[in-house]
Design a protein around this motif. Structure first.
Motif, PDB file in Angstrom:
ATOM      1  N   SER B 165       0.039   4.626  -1.296  1.00 20.65           N
ATOM      2  CA  SER B 165       1.218   3.827  -0.963  1.00 20.65           C
ATOM      3  C   SER B 165       0.926   2.960   0.257  1.00 20.65           C
ATOM      4  O   SER B 165       0.558   3.460   1.309  1.00 20.65           O
ATOM      5  CB  SER B 165       2.400   4.754  -0.673  1.00 20.65           C
ATOM      6  N   ALA B 166       1.068   1.663   0.091  1.00 21.66           N
ATOM      7  CA  ALA B 166       0.806   0.759   1.214  1.00 21.66           C
ATOM      8  C   ALA B 166       1.760  -0.419   1.160  1.00 21.66           C
ATOM      9  O   ALA B 166       1.967  -1.006   0.091  1.00 21.66           O
ATOM     10  CB  ALA B 166      -0.645   0.265   1.167  1.00 21.66           C
ATOM     11  N   ASN B 167       2.341  -0.755   2.280  1.00 20.00           N
ATOM     12  CA  ASN B 167       3.278  -1.885   2.390  1.00 20.00           C
ATOM     13  C   ASN B 167       4.384  -1.817   1.351  1.00 20.00           C
ATOM     14  O   ASN B 167       4.755  -2.833   0.767  1.00 20.00           O
ATOM     15  CB  ASN B 167       2.528  -3.217   2.247  1.00 20.00           C
ATOM     16  N   LYS B 168       4.872  -0.618   1.095  1.00 23.64           N
ATOM     17  CA  LYS B 168       5.953  -0.390   0.130  1.00 23.64           C
ATOM     18  C   LYS B 168       5.535  -0.652  -1.311  1.00 23.64           C
ATOM     19  O   LYS B 168       6.370  -0.715  -2.206  1.00 23.64           O
ATOM     20  CB  LYS B 168       7.193  -1.230   0.476  1.00 23.64           C
TER      21      LYS B 168
END
Lengths: 308, 223, 128
Positions: B165-168
């Motif tokens: 999970s990255a930057n939503k």
């Protein structure tokens, strides 16, 4: 002792532990396994064997672990939730124990979309936190999820992964806490480059008392080149490579970048050794296994302790 | 609602290659709402098929008809007189895949699906639909701020976001929201984030398709 | 202004190109028109906010369908001509006529119920 693996012994006796990683071959070659394993022999306390990493079909992690056992090396069986339901997981765990495997690392697994069979059906019957609880139940209660008593109990030293750099950052320590509640004994982290964020994460984990409840091993992956650093920064989700490492690698000429990458890794390891709550390192030298002895030597982590 | 989309015309043309006269049946239920198989879409597909076959010098007669619903026998029954009299080679159903199955069960004629039934979802905006439910048969979304991690997390994780999970965004695609990031934000907003601290137990999938095809019987409604 | 435009263009008036439906375009092709084009207002100048932009997207969708059934997508087109721009309208009619002549008659045609007086290109223009 919960499982009596070498990794457990090294960690419980207070030594700074070192684990390595071996990616099985994309084929049936025993020689390929033996070659990679030979670089790790005697220099790490346990070797993670990846489970169809990045969803690319490779030799079975259970089978490769068994090959390592036969070579006198200690494997750490990685198991992902992508390809097995609870029936296959428990069956493979029992089988792995029967083959002399004593460490298990419970993972969600990369999504099958990334691999060489994106058309496949995925499973995700349980998630990684729940898988931890299954392994713990098998070990501590001697029972399967169904409540069925096991004929012979599989006692594993239970591991999990943690990614301090995934989002949302505030939830990362909570997720670690959940894994500890589920029954994890040791945690290996995603590759760490952003040391500031890592310190913050460890501080939060320490505040919550989590560093007392499980062994946290810091993930280290040496950067081979500025190209690799840029790739990791850009394309690996949930990985954080700060600009200062990229700049530092850019600052040296191309053929010296690998040596600089190793230097960075050694510096990181040295800092990890001083950091409270860090019980060891997990060295993932991706397709660079032959450099592992050199890195560990430079970091002053050789020879490895013998604990009985 | 059930959200569907039309199959590629090329695939449909291959299905009807040997036919001279077909009945194209739309549905006024979900697929009308998601603009995949209502009266209008029936008209467009019928026209496209006629154009293709005229061009090929092998005209296809396409009779258009749209039923109230294709997932209730009483409406599917209405096709009876049409099919009896008009010498159709096949029925093309523009409903979700329930429609062609109901027609196939009722009439001794070949039935072809014109749509790919895609998911249970809703419209994010006009012309954009997204999946919201996997019909696992045992709703648990109240534990997650009203958002479903089973349908909307690529790995159906029940205990928080994976490491990707990255930057939503989900690691699978920047087009996919990380539902766990949204769940976290929502629980913070509701002042209930500590509820996510508990290990969510292993799910019983027997209420899902994993328990075999499902059926609901309501004695109080039977005639 | 008494400007000339090719006689093979049959005009269908609509209050706004936002009224143009995919089916209008498809039906014209199905009935044998060699080409269909929509003459709508310039972008940003729609009296009904965005009717011309909707028409543009529908034209694009019909192009895709034509491609799928093996017909040249160039047989349908969107032109932006303001309602008062007579020369622009005539220019669009000529441009489309030339394009359609280049493509040749539609393999779906000929149009059954209309007589363009022996014209070699039959088109329907939907415009404001």
């Amino acid at each position: 002792m919960k499982a009596g693996s070498n990794l457990e012994k090294v960690l419980t006796s207070g030594h700074f532990a070192v684990t390595g990683e071996l990616g099985p071959p994309r084929g049936a070659s025993v020689e390929a396994v033996e070659k990679k394993a030979s670089y790790l022999k005697g220099v790490v306390d346990s070797i993670n064997v990846t489970d169809n990493q990045t969803s690319v079909v490779r030799m079975s992690s259970v089978a490769v672990c068994k090959l390592l056992v036969d070579m006198g090396l200690e494997p750490n069986l990685q198991m992902v939730c992508r390809d097995r339901n609870r029936i296959a997981m428990q069956s493979d765990l029992l089988g792995a124990y029967a083959l002399g495997i004593r460490n298990v690392l419970c993972l969600s697994g990369d999504h099958n979309k990334f691999g060489d069979h994106p058309q496949s059906k995925n499973v995700f019957d349980v998630d990684s936190v729940q898988l931890i609880s299954i392994v713990k139940m098998l070990r501590d209660e001697g029972k399967m999820l169904s409540g069925q008593e096991c004929e012979g109990v599989a006692k594993f030293f239970i591991g999990a992964a943690a990614n301090p750099f995934g989002d949302p950052f505030e939830f990362r320590v909570t997720r670690l806490a959940k894994k500890i509640d589920a029954g994890v004994d040791f945690v290996q982290t995603q590759c760490i480059y952003n040391m500031d964020k890592w310190r913050k994460y460890m501080h939060m984990a320490h505040e919550e008392g989590l560093t007392e409840k499980c062994y946290i091993m810091a993930g280290i992956t040496p950067l081979k080149s500025v190209g690799m650093a840029r790739y990791m920064a850009k394309f690996v989700p949930g990985l954080d490579v700060p600009d200062y490492y990229i700049e530092r690698l850019k600052g040296v000429e191309k053929k010296k970048q690998a040596a600089e990458g190793i230097k960075i890794a050694v510096e990181q390891i040295q800092e990890m050794r001083e950091m409270p709550g860090v019980a060891g390192i997990h060295l993932m030298a991706i397709e660079w296994e032959h450099k592992v002895p050199e890195i560990l030597e430079a970091a002053g982590l050789l020879p490895r302790p013998k604990v009985d | 609602m059930v959200v569907a989309e039309r199959k590629p015309i090329e695939e449909i043309l291959a299905m009807v290659a040997d036919f001279k006269k077909v009945l194209l049946v739309g549905c006024k239920g979900c697929v009308t709402v998601c603009c995949a198989g209502g009266t209008k879409e029936v008209g467009i597909l019928a026209s496209a098929l006629r154009i293709a076959r005229k061009k090929a010098g092998n005209p296809l007669e396409v009779v258009e008809h749209t039923l109230e619903r294709q997932c209730d026998p009483e409406y599917v029954d209405q096709l009876g007189p049409m099919l009896q009299e008009n010498g159709f080679d096949a029925v093309l159903s523009m409903a979700c895949s329930v429609g062609p199955q109901f027609i196939a069960k009722k009439y001794p004629i070949q039935v072809f699906p014109m749509l790919n039934t895609t998911f249970i979802g809703g419209a994010l905006e006009h012309g954009v639909w997204a999946e919201f439910c996997q019909s696992c048969g045992n709703c648990i979304i109240h534990n997650f701020g009203g958002l479903c991690p089973i349908a909307r997390c690529s790995k159906s994780l029940m205990n928080g976001p994976c490491g990707g999970s990255a930057n939503k965004q989900c690691e699978v695609s920047p087009e996919i929201d990380c539902i766990w990031h949204l769940i976290y934000d929502r629980m913070v907003e509701l002042g209930q984030v500590e509820k996510l601290r508990n290990v969510f137990p292993i799910k019983d999938w027997s209420t899902s398709r994993d328990g075999g095809p499902r059926k609901i019987v309501r004695e109080d409604l039977k005639l | 202004m008494r400007l000339d435009y090719p006689p093979n263009v049959r005009i269908v008036n609509v209050p706004c190109t936002g009224r143009v439906d995919m089916l209008h375009l498809l039906k014209a092709i199905e009935d044998g028109a060699d080409g269909v084009y929509v003459a709508g207002c310039h972008e940003g100048e729609c009296h009904f906010q965005n009717g011309n932009l909707k028409a543009k997207r529908r034209v694009a969708a019909v192009k895709k369908i034509l491609e799928e059934v093996g017909l040249e997508p160039e047989r349908v087109e969107m032109f932006h001509v303001s309602a008062s721009d007579g020369p622009g309208f005539a220019a669009a009619a000529r441009q489309m006529t030339e394009r359609i002549r280049g493509l040749g008659p539609s393999p779906v045609g000929p149009m059954p119920d209309c007589d363009f007086g022996g014209s070699d290109s039959e088109q329907v223009a939907l415009g404001v």
